[in-house]
Enzyme design. Structure first.
Site, PDB file in Angstrom:
ATOM      1  CB  SER A 189      -0.876   0.021   1.243  1.00  0.00           C
ATOM      2  OG  SER A 189      -0.066   0.219   2.391  1.00  0.00           O
ATOM      3  N   GLY A 190       2.144   1.115   0.236  1.00  0.00           N
ATOM      4  CA  GLY A 190       3.008   2.278   0.379  1.00  0.00           C
ATOM      5  C   GLY A 190       3.188   2.675   1.838  1.00  0.00           C
ATOM      6  CG  ASP A 230      -0.864  -1.054   6.613  1.00  0.00           C
ATOM      7  OD1 ASP A 230      -0.393  -0.523   5.586  1.00  0.00           O
ATOM      8  OD2 ASP A 230      -0.260  -1.943   7.239  1.00  0.00           O
ATOM      9  N   GLY A 254       2.851  -5.289  10.317  1.00  0.00           N
ATOM     10  CA  GLY A 254       3.396  -4.742  11.550  1.00  0.00           C
ATOM     11  C   GLY A 254       4.238  -5.707  12.354  1.00  0.00           C
ATOM     12  CB  CYS A 289      20.932 -25.782  -5.197  1.00  0.00           C
ATOM     13  SG  CYS A 289      20.057 -24.513  -6.137  1.00  0.00           S
ATOM     14  CB  CYS A 296      19.766 -22.641  -9.224  1.00  0.00           C
ATOM     15  SG  CYS A 296      21.302 -22.000  -8.529  1.00  0.00           S
ATOM     16  CG  HIS A 316      22.089 -20.359  -4.670  1.00  0.00           C
ATOM     17  ND1 HIS A 316      21.770 -21.698  -4.818  1.00  0.00           N
ATOM     18  CD2 HIS A 316      22.123 -20.120  -3.331  1.00  0.00           C
ATOM     19  CE1 HIS A 316      21.629 -22.238  -3.623  1.00  0.00           C
ATOM     20  NE2 HIS A 316      21.842 -21.310  -2.706  1.00  0.00           N
TER      21      HIS A 316
HETATM   22 ZN   LIG Z   1      21.700 -22.957  -6.522  1.00  0.00          ZN
END
Ligand SMILES: [Zn+2]
Length: 375
Positions: A91-92, A144, A213, A301, A303, A332
């Site tokens: 909302s900013g 908010d 919050g 991983c 990636c 990553h």
């Molecule tokens: Zn990775």
């Protein structure tokens, strides 16, 4: 156009599907933060390759630069950035309260100066909705007031009551049927204020809710005490978003309490500072022990970075200030977050999330201890 459906539960954890005009999001989901309309250091193609399903963009930053009118003229965030999937804009409010200068709050809204050049701006619930309409994200947030962790109970109470009034005005000002507007629950660490906020905000009939919050300086114990109390008060059949949280450990703890959506700058920001999140805990790539380490950042991983780069190479690029270091490490870290959420979801579907959560927390804690011993 929009729907949300909980497909499976494992304890309080939920696996769901959130449909938006720009695509489906499998939940629980992590939203990479694309502050100014780009996830820093990575391209759209790279985000698609690692399987990002939604990107968060910041209303405050985009209204200051390049301005929401220009983004609207260029076809909204989708037309302007080319990202074909869903967007969420905040909302900013949070940035106004954390970044802007000379801020004054009144019942109608907030006046502040841009942190970039000091020029004056004003945000109200109506203006926040107008900016978010111009930006054109699939999911938008009610305006908010987010008090700091140092606020007194009286200040938190006033901000919480105002947040309800602003949520009502945000809802009245919201016009686009191709955007889902979520309400935000405030109340600091005061459970009775949280309860009241949850009751008032959910009564307004939003299609989804956020817990705001938190992670603003309170203790972790307080964070989880509040989330554990508030999440069950939010409607079962609507998505629940925990704003600005968290570490891999936090996400496991949030999912365990029934949260569906998360965002955090940590994986992207820390990548640029040389910190990698892995299945074996955090690695600080500057550490001398990686000088001649031929291993990828995370041997578990798949990636692009882990397929092509060694820790020694990343350490060199980072120390030499090469931009490619930020790109490879951001890729990553985001891949690790997104992959963790995929595994979380699979384990919820299999009905064994709690086992998975305990196993992963144990692995992360053991390797953290080891890394600290090394440093
Ligand atoms: Zn990775």
């Amino acid at each position: 156009m929009f729907s949300f459906e909980v497909a499976a539960r494992s304890g309080a954890a939920r696996a769901g599907l959130l449909a938006t005009p720009h695509g489906r999001i499998e939940t629980p989901a992590f939203m990479p933060v694309g502050t100014a309309g780009a996830v820093k250091a990575v391209t759209r193609a790279q985000l698609e390759e690692i399987g990002a399903q939604i990107v968060l963009a910041n209303t405050y930053h985009l209204m200051l630069r390049p301005g929401d009118a220009l983004v609207a003229e260029m076809g909204g965030l989708h037309g302007f950035t080319g990202w074909p999937g869903p967007f969420l804009t905040d909302s900013g409010g949070y940035q106004v309260f954390s970044l802007a200068r000379l801020r004054t709050i009144d019942e109608d809204g907030v006046s502040f100066q841009s942190h970039l050049d000091g020029s004056p701006y004003r945000l109200t619930p109506e203006r926040s909705m107008e900016v978010q309409t111009n930006l054109g994200a699939d999911i938008v947030m009610a305006f908010d007031e987010c008090p700091p962790a140092t606020a007194t109970r009286e200040e938190v109470a006033a901000a919480t009551e105002r947040t309800t009034r602003w949520a009502r005005r945000s809802r009245e000002a919201h016009r686009r049927p191709d955007q889902w507007l979520f309400g935000i629950v405030q109340g600091g660490t005061e459970l009775d204020l949280r309860e009241r906020s949850a009751a008032e905000v959910t009564a307004l009939g939003f299609p989804g809710h956020a817990i705001g919050g938190l992670a603003v300086g309170e203790t972790k114990d307080d964070t989880w005490r509040v989330v554990g109390h508030v999440a069950p008060m939010l409607p079962e059949d609507k998505p629940r978003y925990l704003m600005g949280v968290g570490t891999p450990e936090d996400i496991l703890d949030g999912v365990a309490r029934g949260i569906d959506l998360f965002d955090f700058v940590l994986p992207t920001r820390n990548a640029r500072n040389g910190q990698l999140f892995t299945s074996q805990g955090r690695l600080s790539i500057r550490n001398a022990r990686f000088r001649a380490d031929p291993l990828p950042p995370d041997p578990d991983c798949a990636c692009y970075t882990c397929r092509t780069a060694s820790r020694a190479y990343l350490r060199h690029l980072h120390l030499a200030g090469e931009m490619t270091a930020a790109t490879l490490m951001t890729l990553h870290n985001l891949a690790f977050y997104l992959d963790t959420l995929r595994r979380v979801r699979q384990n919820i579907l299999l009905g064994r999330f709690e086992e998975f959560r305990r196993g992963m927390l144990r692995a992360l804690a053991a390797s953290e201890a080891e890394a600290e011993g090394d440093a």
